[in-house]
Write an enzyme that holds these catalytic residues in place. Structure first.
Site, short mmCIF file in Angstrom:
data_model
loop_
_atom_site.label_atom_id
_atom_site.label_comp_id
_atom_site.label_asym_id
_atom_site.label_seq_id
_atom_site.Cartn_x
_atom_site.Cartn_y
_atom_site.Cartn_z
N CYS A 346 2.06 -6.23 -0.02
CA CYS A 346 0.82 -6.35 0.85
C CYS A 346 0.97 -7.33 2.11
O CYS A 346 0.46 -7.23 3.08
CB CYS A 346 -0.36 -6.87 -0.07
SG CYS A 346 -0.02 -7.81 -1.61
N ARG A 375 10.34 -6.95 -9.63
CA ARG A 375 9.60 -7.81 -10.52
C ARG A 375 10.36 -8.28 -11.74
O ARG A 375 10.90 -7.35 -12.52
CB ARG A 375 8.35 -7.26 -10.96
CG ARG A 375 7.42 -6.91 -9.79
CD ARG A 375 6.12 -6.28 -9.92
NE ARG A 375 5.32 -6.08 -8.97
CZ ARG A 375 4.00 -5.48 -8.96
NH1 ARG A 375 3.50 -5.00 -10.19
NH2 ARG A 375 3.43 -5.04 -7.93
N GLN A 393 6.52 1.63 -5.21
CA GLN A 393 5.02 1.88 -5.37
C GLN A 393 4.80 2.96 -4.16
O GLN A 393 5.09 2.76 -3.04
CB GLN A 393 4.30 0.61 -5.29
CG GLN A 393 4.58 -0.46 -6.21
CD GLN A 393 3.50 -1.45 -6.15
OE1 GLN A 393 3.77 -2.18 -5.02
NE2 GLN A 393 2.57 -1.75 -6.96
N ASP A 395 2.11 2.95 -2.24
CA ASP A 395 1.50 1.90 -2.14
C ASP A 395 0.41 2.24 -0.37
O ASP A 395 1.04 2.71 0.35
CB ASP A 395 2.26 0.43 -1.93
CG ASP A 395 1.53 -0.75 -2.20
OD1 ASP A 395 0.38 -0.54 -2.38
OD2 ASP A 395 2.01 -1.93 -2.01
N HIS A 397 -2.52 -0.11 1.99
CA HIS A 397 -3.62 -1.02 2.08
C HIS A 397 -4.48 -0.78 3.24
O HIS A 397 -4.11 -0.35 4.26
CB HIS A 397 -2.78 -2.45 2.37
CG HIS A 397 -1.80 -3.02 1.39
ND1 HIS A 397 -0.62 -2.80 1.28
CD2 HIS A 397 -2.21 -3.77 0.16
CE1 HIS A 397 -0.06 -2.97 -0.02
NE2 HIS A 397 -1.26 -3.95 -0.53
N LYS A 477 -9.80 -4.76 -10.21
CA LYS A 477 -9.04 -3.45 -10.16
C LYS A 477 -9.57 -2.47 -11.00
O LYS A 477 -10.11 -2.57 -11.97
CB LYS A 477 -7.70 -3.52 -10.08
CG LYS A 477 -7.37 -3.98 -11.57
CD LYS A 477 -5.63 -3.93 -11.60
CE LYS A 477 -5.28 -4.49 -13.13
NZ LYS A 477 -3.92 -4.23 -13.13
N HIS A 523 -6.13 -2.70 -1.81
CA HIS A 523 -4.79 -2.09 -2.09
C HIS A 523 -4.89 -1.11 -3.12
O HIS A 523 -5.74 -1.07 -4.03
CB HIS A 523 -4.27 -3.39 -3.13
CG HIS A 523 -4.18 -4.84 -2.44
ND1 HIS A 523 -3.00 -5.52 -2.32
CD2 HIS A 523 -5.30 -5.70 -2.24
CE1 HIS A 523 -3.31 -6.73 -1.77
NE2 HIS A 523 -4.64 -6.72 -1.64
#
Length: 649
Positions: A346, A375, A393, A395, A397, A477, A523
């Site tokens: 992000c 992570r 991911q 991902d 945004h 979320k 997100h």
RNA sequence: GCCGGCGUAGCUCAGUGGUAGAGCAGCUGAUUCGUAAUCAGCAGGUCGGUGGUUCAAUCCCACUCGCCGGCUCCA
């Protein structure tokens, strides 16, 4: 029987009969038996769940008739009661074999039950064997489960005498005037709300599965207890079927299939939780990613890319350093400046947003990236592809105006459903996770964000549950847990509404009024991570990927070397038509070639012998053994082309 | 990270206080074969790593790394 002592009971099928008000519910078994296929494990009296050992009068009986509904093992409630009683039988067995053991808790769970014990040492497999034998004896002894009501004081005194310190802790937490119930079965008494089956003999078939450590009350600061897992069923056949299903799950384990099908690996030499994708796995990954990119282009996303490390200051500003540090690796110093390996994408997308002055007309902006993040996961939690330390991911945004939030969430939900459906998933559990303890931002922001998520789900008529305190540090979320063919749930999709990072990074756009406003960020990751999604996908398909995803779609199998030239022609035609084809020119019998193609779960096998060469045809066999018969090359191409285009599962 | 179990050939697994075996895979040769295993031969391992006990350790002990089942935690 005088009318005052009798009452009319009504069964769900409409039949009525008189019954003594203080009658034992177990007596109902004899009265109504013929109409029930299985023995009820309990009854619902005016909607209240009651054990067979209880009396009708244990619930208030105002009217002169009462609704009585049998609860069977086939219902979720029935299973819980049945497994809970099983747990009590196990506890009795353990207590008899190990008199010094202290009992903690023993609830039913999905597919079984467990009980936590404080034994001072772990249980061995031999212990489990002995416990199971003793359970059989207890079941055969036909101990009736007797419910007893005690005052809190009496209950405390009783368990004090027994030395059951964990039970005391549980009782002490009850309100002062609360009545406490215990259940007695033969010589054994346990604190329990109930209800239970009538007698230990009702628990017909059970098996103890594993022993493992578990913290008292699930808190790692508490002592570790010894937990025994088991399962039970009303018949041996049902138990056997369940055990067979466990074997099936093992057979479909993505770690086994990943090895068998040569898809990926995690090796010591590289490090735990770090995945290498072998050619076949990487090919499937590419196909998944191609599909993802195509869909995102169609749905108004812009692709971006970002580096794997960034200055520590960036992570300080985003709040990751304060709220996410335990999942991040130690910083590295480069030219005297600290850098961090990224745990999320992000901040980078935010920085891209900030490279221009944005107008309200520009919004929403949707930045998408297959972003690889790292992570730190504690060593004990790593699990194949489903829990790793480095993952990619899918991902994105979305930066939008407040009036666009709901519309954007709805679009994300649509794209999610479409994506999951494409891969054969149409069953999932939906959760809305609310504010966790460690988090940033105002209560108002959190409430607005949570409301936006819930409202979108309601609009879509998607049923969801609240998962309290499970949000991310910057926002609440929606999580979708995919249910695979075996009914197990895996968290993949996540959609998060965030008012906080835009504030921390001072994001703005110029509104219609010519003034600065703050955008809201969404997100979202649809598949979650490619690694986890792939792991679930392997298990979902048991490694037999649909044609569009199969790394090798067609295997060409000549019977003798007389057909090699034709085989190469056929393979060439299929490859030119865009298919992934392998040709098996080894000097082996066709039976072996087929067996190996089957083991590799290749969707189509094309067998070529003298007959096929003669007729310029193909003999087509599917991996399920189905023989399609002889086809001309063009009609086979048409057939598999359609199958690929439809992404048939 | 915590509790327990496990770690032997590329894979699946036997085995023993006196420096190791099988099947499959691999290689070589023979076999030219019709829908899930043709036959024979060969080769392959410092028994996860380090240290200790012992005349001698793959085996016993300690530590360590990894995996598996749980707990806790997450995409």
């Amino acid at each position: 029987m005088t009318p005052s002592k009798s009452i009319t009971i009504r069964f769900p099928d409409g039949t009525e009969r008189p019954f003594a008000k203080d009658g034992l519910l177990s007596d109902l078994l004899d009265q109504a038996k013929p109409s029930w296929k299985e023995t009820p494990v309990a009854f619902k009296i005016n909607g209240a769940l009651m054990g067979l050992g209880q009396r009708l009068s244990d619930v208030p009986l105002a009217a002169d008739s009462v609704a009585v509904e049998p609860v069977f093992f086939s219902s979720p409630e029935g299973q819980e009661i049945y497994r809970h009683s099983s747990a009590h039988i196990m506890a009795q067995a353990v207590k008899e074999l190990f008199p010094n053991v202290k009992l903690a808790i023993g609830p039913p769970i999905e597919d079984g039950f467990y009980y936590d014990f404080d034994l001072g040492r772990p249980f061995t497999p031999e212990d489990l064997e002995k416990i199971e034998q003793r359970m059989k004896k207890i079941a055969a002894d036909h101990h009736v489960f007797k419910r007893k009501v005690l005052s809190k004081q009496d209950a405390l005194r009783f368990f004090e005498e027994q030395g059951e310190t964990y039970k005391l802790e549980l009782i002490r937490e009850l309100p002062e005037d609360e009545i406490v119930t215990v259940y007695e079965q033969g010589p054994f008494t346990d604190l329990c709300r109930g209800p239970h089956v009538f007698s230990t003999r009702h628990v017909a078939a059970f098996k103890l599965l594993t022993a493992a450590g578990a913290y008292w009350r699930g808190d790692e600061r508490n002592p570790m207890l010894q937990r025994i897992y088991g399962t039970s069923f009303p018949t041996q056949e049902a138990l056997d079927a369940h055990l067979k299903r466990l074997e099936e799950i093992k057979r479909r384990d993505h770690r086994r299939l990943g090895k068998d099908l040569d898809l990926y690996n995690v090796m010591d030499e590289i490090g735990p939780g770090l995945v290498i994708w072998h050619p076949k796995g990487a090919l499937i990954r590419k196909l998944i990613e191609d599909f993802w990119r195509e869909q995102h282009l169609r749905h108004g996303y812009d692709f971006v890319c970002s580096p794997h490390i960034a200055r520590l200051d960036l992570w300080k500003r985003s709040g990751h350093l304060d709220f996410y540090r335990e999942n991040m690796y130690a910083p590295m110093s480069i030219d005297g400046i600290d850098y961090e390996l990224k745990p999320m994408n992000c901040p980078f997308h935010i920085m891209i947003y900030k490279t221009h002055l944005r107008s309200y007309r520009d919004l929403p902006l949707r930045f998408a990236e297959l972003g690889t993040v790292y992570r730190y996961e504690r060593s004990g939690v790593l699990h194949g592809l489903l829990r790793v330390r480095g993952f990619t991911q899918d991902d994105a945004h979305l930066f939008c105006r407040p009036d666009q939030i709901e519309q954007e969430i709805l679009k994300v939900l649509d794209l999610t459903v479409f994506t999951l459906k494409t891969f054969g998933f149409d069953d999932y559990e939906i959760y809305v996770s609310t504010r966790p303890e460690k988090s940033v931002g105002s209560t108002e922001h959190w409430e607005r964000a949570t409301a936006a998520l819930e409202s979108a789900l309601k609009t879509k008529d998607m049923a969801y549950r609240i998962d309290p305190g499970e949000g991310v540090f910057y926002g609440p979320k929606i999580d979708l847990k995919i249910k695979d063919v075996l009914g197990r749930a895996w968290q993949c999709t996540t959609v998060q509404v965030d008012f906080n990072l835009p504030e921390r990074f001072n994001l703005s756009y110029i509104g219609e009024d010519g003034k600065e406003h703050q955008p809201i960020m969404i997100h979202r990751a649809l598949m979650g991570s490619i690694e986890r999604f792939f792991g679930v996908l392997i298990e979902h398909y048991a490694g037999a990927f649909p044609l569009w995803l199969a790394p090798v779609q067609v295997k060409v199998l000549p019977i003798t070397d007389q057909q090699h030239a034709y085989a190469q022609d056929v393979a060439g035609a299929l490859i030119r038509a865009g298919f992934r084809v392998e040709t098996d020119l080894r000097n082996e019998k066709v039976g072996l070639k087929i067996r190996e193609a089957e083991k590799a779960k290749t969707p189509y096998m094309v067998v070529l012998g003298a007959r096929e060469v003669q007729g310029q045809k193909l003999s087509v066999r599917k991996r399920n053994g189905e023989n399609i018969g002889e086809l001309e090359i063009p009609s086979f191409i048409e057939r598999i082309n359609n199958e690929v285009l439809n992404k048939s599962t």
